[in-house]
Design an enzyme around this catalytic site. Sequence first.
Site, PDB file in Angstrom:
ATOM      1  NE  ARG A 179     -29.265   3.352  24.574  1.00 46.62           N
ATOM      2  CZ  ARG A 179     -30.392   3.636  23.913  1.00 46.62           C
ATOM      3  NH1 ARG A 179     -30.919   2.727  23.107  1.00 46.62           N
ATOM      4  NH2 ARG A 179     -30.974   4.810  24.050  1.00 46.62           N
TER       5      ARG A 179
ATOM      6  CE  LYS B 178     -32.123   8.639  22.211  1.00 47.13           C
ATOM      7  NZ  LYS B 178     -33.370   8.099  21.615  1.00 47.13           N
TER       8      LYS B 178
ATOM      9  CE1 TYR C 272     -32.624   3.349  16.496  1.00 45.10           C
ATOM     10  CE2 TYR C 272     -31.124   3.289  18.371  1.00 45.10           C
ATOM     11  CZ  TYR C 272     -31.976   2.641  17.481  1.00 45.10           C
ATOM     12  OH  TYR C 272     -32.166   1.288  17.589  1.00 45.10           O
TER      13      TYR C 272
ATOM     14  CG  HIS D 248     -35.904   9.065  17.132  1.00 41.39           C
ATOM     15  ND1 HIS D 248     -36.735   8.082  16.645  1.00 41.39           N
ATOM     16  CD2 HIS D 248     -34.967   8.418  17.890  1.00 41.39           C
ATOM     17  CE1 HIS D 248     -36.341   6.898  17.097  1.00 41.39           C
ATOM     18  NE2 HIS D 248     -35.267   7.086  17.844  1.00 41.39           N
TER      19      HIS D 248
ATOM     20  CD  GLU E 125     -34.493   7.342  13.404  1.00 42.48           C
ATOM     21  OE1 GLU E 125     -34.708   8.558  13.292  1.00 42.48           O
ATOM     22  OE2 GLU E 125     -33.411   6.875  13.826  1.00 42.48           O
TER      23      GLU E 125
ATOM     24  CG  ASP F 170     -37.086   8.294  21.065  1.00 43.16           C
ATOM     25  OD1 ASP F 170     -36.717   9.246  21.767  1.00 43.16           O
ATOM     26  OD2 ASP F 170     -36.573   7.166  21.134  1.00 43.16           O
TER      27      ASP F 170
END
Length: 372
Positions: A15, A75, A94, A96, A118, A270
Amino acid sequence: MIIGVPQEVKNNEYRVGLTPGNVNSLCQRGHCVLVQRGAGAQIGLSDDAYQVAGATLINSAAEIFQKAEMIVKVKEPQPQECAMLREDQTLFTYLHLAPDPAQTLALMKSGATCIAYETVTAANGLLPLLAPMSEVAGRMSIQAAATHLEKSNGGLGVLMAGVPGVSPAKVVILGGGVVGRNALQLAVGMGADVCIFDRDIDRLRQIDLTYGNRVRTFYADGLLIEQEVCEADVVIGAVLLPGAAAPKLVTREMIKKMKKGAVIVDVAIDQGGCFETSQPTTHADPTFVVDGVLHYCVANMPGAVARTSTFALTNATYPFVEALADHGVLQALSINRHLCNGLSVHKGELTSLPVAQAQGLKYSLAEDLLAA
């Protein structure tokens, strides 16, 4: 603003943080966008397309991090990326953080402003930047389960839909949020015998109204979960506590009681996973076996359908990227409380209460830091 888009370096992650269309819109608004060569090549977004859109192509991630005021990724930053962040820089991706103390400390040490997709919220209380990837991961969880139920892939050798005279696979879904409902949609469509657990009665009522007797709905009671899990061919872990570590709903003892060759797919990995036996895996090596039960715990499931995922994600993230670039990061965070809810680290301070609670760290109120 100078915005940098590096190529993702996580295992099998294709991505990209911005599409050529996003780049064109930002450039038309007077911003400069730096894109690493090859960042979108694997999913058909060529360097030429980015260049035509107005991007400046950069050869290395190091140069992107050196020149950009804001880094837009997909990510969580890997250790080498954390090391390149600096105090006057913003990271939007993101994160996490709850199950990842090492990343938390690295981001705090960098001094950068780090905003997590998120935990950005919406007026309706939902998580608009998590939702599109949750939709993808929920649907993929059933595809992955169906594939790994095949005997040649380590499963019990059960066809998800069954055939006339033979029962379909029994699927248990833990969590009725975005992931769970999308998993449910595919599982029902494939003809599986499905039950779903949640603690939101209104959500269970809506599922019942939609699917009727095709789906069994249960309140998330520990004894009922154990009973259904132990009889299941497939268990989907779809539990989310925003920003916090996922609760361990399935214990090691429950795993021992499951059918040999059953498959679990932990979409919550995650955030640490909701199975006690879970540990993160990659697309290159997606599964492992514990007590005869096949575990699929890929931490970036949507990366396998990276083109679909990129467009689904950037459709949601782009308005926030635009706001951060147009207003400046601090002003954008100050005027938009929903975007501010995504702020996790600022000037070496942790601003996410769930992460602080999970890791036993000091927490600072985002509004106080921004005001200062």
